[in-house]
Design an enzyme around this catalytic site. Structure first.
Site, PDB file in Angstrom:
ATOM      1  N   GLU A 107      -8.067  -3.593  -3.446  1.00  0.00           N
ATOM      2  CA  GLU A 107      -7.215  -3.662  -2.161  1.00  0.00           C
ATOM      3  C   GLU A 107      -7.903  -3.179  -1.145  1.00  0.00           C
ATOM      4  O   GLU A 107      -8.781  -2.236  -1.104  1.00  0.00           O
ATOM      5  CB  GLU A 107      -6.070  -2.719  -2.520  1.00  0.00           C
ATOM      6  CG  GLU A 107      -5.016  -2.479  -0.994  1.00  0.00           C
ATOM      7  CD  GLU A 107      -3.934  -1.464  -1.380  1.00  0.00           C
ATOM      8  OE1 GLU A 107      -3.969  -0.975  -2.468  1.00  0.00           O
ATOM      9  OE2 GLU A 107      -3.195  -1.346  -0.111  1.00  0.00           O
ATOM     10  N   ASN A 151      -3.132  -5.643   3.328  1.00  0.00           N
ATOM     11  CA  ASN A 151      -1.990  -5.017   3.786  1.00  0.00           C
ATOM     12  C   ASN A 151      -1.506  -5.569   4.813  1.00  0.00           C
ATOM     13  O   ASN A 151      -2.146  -5.684   5.879  1.00  0.00           O
ATOM     14  CB  ASN A 151      -1.914  -3.658   3.812  1.00  0.00           C
ATOM     15  CG  ASN A 151      -2.055  -2.763   2.624  1.00  0.00           C
ATOM     16  OD1 ASN A 151      -1.037  -2.772   1.890  1.00  0.00           O
ATOM     17  ND2 ASN A 151      -3.280  -2.574   2.364  1.00  0.00           N
ATOM     18  N   GLU A 155       0.193  -7.588   0.715  1.00  0.00           N
ATOM     19  CA  GLU A 155       0.974  -6.597   0.386  1.00  0.00           C
ATOM     20  C   GLU A 155       2.115  -6.251   1.642  1.00  0.00           C
ATOM     21  O   GLU A 155       1.442  -6.113   2.690  1.00  0.00           O
ATOM     22  CB  GLU A 155       0.364  -5.369   0.074  1.00  0.00           C
ATOM     23  CG  GLU A 155      -0.638  -5.734  -1.029  1.00  0.00           C
ATOM     24  CD  GLU A 155      -1.376  -4.224  -1.588  1.00  0.00           C
ATOM     25  OE1 GLU A 155      -0.963  -3.294  -1.198  1.00  0.00           O
ATOM     26  OE2 GLU A 155      -2.120  -4.201  -2.446  1.00  0.00           O
ATOM     27  N   ASP A 215       4.955  -3.775  -1.818  1.00  0.00           N
ATOM     28  CA  ASP A 215       4.149  -2.548  -1.684  1.00  0.00           C
ATOM     29  C   ASP A 215       5.159  -1.479  -1.990  1.00  0.00           C
ATOM     30  O   ASP A 215       6.386  -1.437  -1.522  1.00  0.00           O
ATOM     31  CB  ASP A 215       3.463  -2.326  -0.746  1.00  0.00           C
ATOM     32  CG  ASP A 215       2.249  -1.753  -0.839  1.00  0.00           C
ATOM     33  OD1 ASP A 215       1.916  -1.083  -2.018  1.00  0.00           O
ATOM     34  OD2 ASP A 215       1.489  -1.487   0.133  1.00  0.00           O
ATOM     35  N   GLU A 229       0.219   2.345  -8.739  1.00  0.00           N
ATOM     36  CA  GLU A 229      -0.222   2.939  -7.793  1.00  0.00           C
ATOM     37  C   GLU A 229      -0.617   4.616  -8.084  1.00  0.00           C
ATOM     38  O   GLU A 229       0.388   5.372  -8.561  1.00  0.00           O
ATOM     39  CB  GLU A 229       0.200   2.896  -6.568  1.00  0.00           C
ATOM     40  CG  GLU A 229       0.580   1.523  -5.968  1.00  0.00           C
ATOM     41  CD  GLU A 229       0.658   1.340  -4.490  1.00  0.00           C
ATOM     42  OE1 GLU A 229      -0.044   1.035  -3.752  1.00  0.00           O
ATOM     43  OE2 GLU A 229       1.889   1.859  -4.029  1.00  0.00           O
TER      44      GLU A 229
HETATM   45  P1  C2E Z   1      -0.707   1.899   0.667  1.00  0.00           P
HETATM   46  O1  C2E Z   1      -0.994   0.507   1.056  1.00  0.00           O
HETATM   47  O2  C2E Z   1       0.200   2.502  -0.047  1.00  0.00           O
HETATM   48  O3  C2E Z   1      -2.238   2.202   0.215  1.00  0.00           O
HETATM   49  C1  C2E Z   1      -2.326   3.194  -0.889  1.00  0.00           C
HETATM   50  C2  C2E Z   1      -3.020   4.562  -0.445  1.00  0.00           C
HETATM   51  O4  C2E Z   1      -2.834   5.258  -1.419  1.00  0.00           O
HETATM   52  C3  C2E Z   1      -4.222   4.656   0.351  1.00  0.00           C
HETATM   53  O5  C2E Z   1      -4.278   5.420   1.353  1.00  0.00           O
HETATM   54  C4  C2E Z   1      -5.194   5.046  -0.730  1.00  0.00           C
HETATM   55  O6  C2E Z   1      -6.485   5.588  -0.649  1.00  0.00           O
HETATM   56  C5  C2E Z   1      -4.108   5.897  -1.465  1.00  0.00           C
HETATM   57  N1  C2E Z   1      -4.681   6.211  -2.996  1.00  0.00           N
HETATM   58  C6  C2E Z   1      -5.010   5.237  -3.909  1.00  0.00           C
HETATM   59  N2  C2E Z   1      -5.116   5.957  -5.001  1.00  0.00           N
HETATM   60  C7  C2E Z   1      -4.700   7.225  -4.984  1.00  0.00           C
HETATM   61  C8  C2E Z   1      -4.727   8.210  -6.055  1.00  0.00           C
HETATM   62  O7  C2E Z   1      -5.107   7.946  -7.186  1.00  0.00           O
HETATM   63  N3  C2E Z   1      -4.418   9.379  -5.445  1.00  0.00           N
HETATM   64  C9  C2E Z   1      -3.699   9.542  -4.043  1.00  0.00           C
HETATM   65  N4  C2E Z   1      -3.456  10.790  -3.759  1.00  0.00           N
HETATM   66  N5  C2E Z   1      -3.992   8.457  -3.374  1.00  0.00           N
HETATM   67  C10 C2E Z   1      -4.357   7.453  -3.772  1.00  0.00           C
HETATM   68  P2  C2E Z   1      -5.018   5.164   2.738  1.00  0.00           P
HETATM   69  O8  C2E Z   1      -6.138   4.209   2.531  1.00  0.00           O
HETATM   70  O9  C2E Z   1      -5.054   6.479   3.520  1.00  0.00           O
HETATM   71  O10 C2E Z   1      -3.781   4.322   3.456  1.00  0.00           O
HETATM   72  C11 C2E Z   1      -2.609   4.639   3.903  1.00  0.00           C
HETATM   73  C12 C2E Z   1      -1.735   3.517   4.045  1.00  0.00           C
HETATM   74  O11 C2E Z   1      -2.113   2.951   5.521  1.00  0.00           O
HETATM   75  C13 C2E Z   1      -1.673   2.717   3.557  1.00  0.00           C
HETATM   76  O12 C2E Z   1      -0.674   2.651   2.268  1.00  0.00           O
HETATM   77  C14 C2E Z   1      -1.087   1.309   4.289  1.00  0.00           C
HETATM   78  O13 C2E Z   1       0.331   1.632   4.234  1.00  0.00           O
HETATM   79  C15 C2E Z   1      -1.838   1.714   5.351  1.00  0.00           C
HETATM   80  N6  C2E Z   1      -3.051   1.035   5.580  1.00  0.00           N
HETATM   81  C16 C2E Z   1      -4.285   1.137   5.197  1.00  0.00           C
HETATM   82  N7  C2E Z   1      -4.957  -0.097   5.321  1.00  0.00           N
HETATM   83  C17 C2E Z   1      -4.259  -0.957   6.108  1.00  0.00           C
HETATM   84  C18 C2E Z   1      -4.349  -2.243   6.707  1.00  0.00           C
HETATM   85  O14 C2E Z   1      -5.586  -2.856   6.753  1.00  0.00           O
HETATM   86  N8  C2E Z   1      -3.388  -2.866   7.134  1.00  0.00           N
HETATM   87  C19 C2E Z   1      -2.219  -2.097   7.248  1.00  0.00           C
HETATM   88  N9  C2E Z   1      -1.132  -2.896   7.908  1.00  0.00           N
HETATM   89  N10 C2E Z   1      -1.871  -0.975   6.718  1.00  0.00           N
HETATM   90  C20 C2E Z   1      -2.899  -0.269   5.927  1.00  0.00           C
HETATM   91 CA    CA Z   2      -0.820  -1.261  -0.171  1.00  0.00          CA
HETATM   92 CA    CA Z   3       1.325   1.391  -1.782  1.00  0.00          CA
END
Ligand code: C2E
Ligand code: CA
Ligand code: CA
Ligand code: CA
Length: 275
Positions: free
Chosen positions: A58, A113, A145, A175, A232
């Site tokens: 991802e 995403n 997603e 998602d 996830e």
């Molecule tokens: P999401 O799409 O639900 O992405 C999963 C989030 O959970 C990611 O946070 C990831 O780093 C985190 N995660 C993965 N495995 C674990 C784990 O084992 N434990 C914990 N505590 N967290 C874990 P991240 O990278 O901070 O991104 C947060 C949100 O920001 C994403 O949730 C998504 O909604 C948004 N996002 C991030 N990148 C993009 C992007 O390129 N485009 C868009 N539209 N949204 C994005």
């Molecule tokens: Ca996602």
């Molecule tokens: Ca997610």
């Protein structure tokens, strides 16, 4: 009492002003960063739970501003949406992500995403297809997603975009399943290739029976509807074991790898594919 009440209102207003100023500051810095192509996709492995083998990654946006430091996507993505920057930001990220992912083994997918506001913009599908054509990335290796929020604003518009993407072989994942305005009716109206079970269920799977029952029910439903599943936020071996026991095929979480940059992801793959 009146005075302190008034004082509170004033403090509240000042805090709101400061917050608004910070948002505007971030917005301006983000516009600069997008123009300078300084926002980067990182990549988190998604694995087949039974074997631990990586099946895809991802893409997750990362941004460090010179003055503001690290700004998490939970902060800058909503601002990008609100201030009309998400289209440009997303195109930059998809271009960079596919330029990286085209160097991975062919069987690995890239999951990307899309924000809710992109599902009301009819240019989105064309923009995605144009980037794939430009970078030469096979659409059948791409997954998009989306969240239920993204489907609710304008379901007809979202459906058209989703159909345009699926027509060229792009797969679509739902998602954060189980959070927000979940509606099972959505699963009847839309066909999703994959469902991602939200971390909140996974993190409590060992502690409480309700989470266990909910995850089992989701898995049974996915099996019946012919959808793939990814759980996830898996952080512990015991959680992964439990999910395998329940028949969950896919997993993602810190246990298998944190999001890392293109170079570190390549190193991860060389290790994973060694021998
Ligand atoms: P999401 O799409 O639900 O992405 C999963 C989030 O959970 C990611 O946070 C990831 O780093 C985190 N995660 C993965 N495995 C674990 C784990 O084992 N434990 C914990 N505590 N967290 C874990 P991240 O990278 O901070 O991104 C947060 C949100 O920001 C994403 O949730 C998504 O909604 C948004 N996002 C991030 N990148 C993009 C992007 O390129 N485009 C868009 N539209 N949204 C994005
Ligand atoms: Ca996602
Ligand atoms: Ca997610
Ligand atoms: Ca989320």
């Amino acid at each position: 009492a009146k005075r302190s009440g008034r004082g509170k209102v004033m403090v509240y207003t000042r805090e709101m002003e400061e917050a608004a100023r910070r948002v505007t500051h971030i917005e301006q810095a983000l516009r600069r960063a997008v123009a300078a192509e300084e926002v980067e996709p990182h990549f988190q492995p998604i694995v087949e739970l039974k074997t631990g083998h990586v099946i895809g990654f991802e893409a997750l946006a990362r941004w460090t501003d010179r003055d503001l430091g690290v700004i998490p996507p939970n902060v800058f993505i909503p601002i990008a949406e609100e201030r009309g920057i998400i289209g440009a930001l997303s195109q930059l990220l998809l271009r960079k992500a596919t330029e990286t992912a085209r160097n991975w083994p062919d069987e690995l997918f890239l999951s990307f995403n899309l924000s809710p506001s992109q599902l009301v913009d009819q240019n989105t599908a064309q923009q995605v297809l144009a980037i794939l054509a430009r970078t030469g990335f096979d659409p059948r290796r791409l997954e998009i997603e989306i969240t239920e929020t993204g489907l609710m604003t304008d379901p007809a518009s979202a459906e058209k975009i989703v159909n345009d993407l699926r027509a060229v072989g792009i797969r679509v994942s739902l998602d954060d399943f189980g959070t927000g305005q979940s509606s099972l009716g959505r699963l009847r109206e839309f066909h999703f290739d994959k469902l991602k079970i939200d971390r909140s269920f996974v993190s409590s799977i060992l502690e409480d029976k309700p989470s266990e029952h909910i995850i089992r029910a989701i898995l049974a439903m996915c099996e019946g509807l012919g959808m793939n599943v990814v759980a996830e936020g898996i952080e512990e071996e015991a959680q992964a074991d439990r999910l395998v026991e329940f028949g969950c095929a896919g997993g993602q979480g810190y246990l298998f790898g944190k999001p890392s940059d293109a170079e570190a992801t390549m190193a991860y793959l060389r290790e994973a594919y060694r021998g």
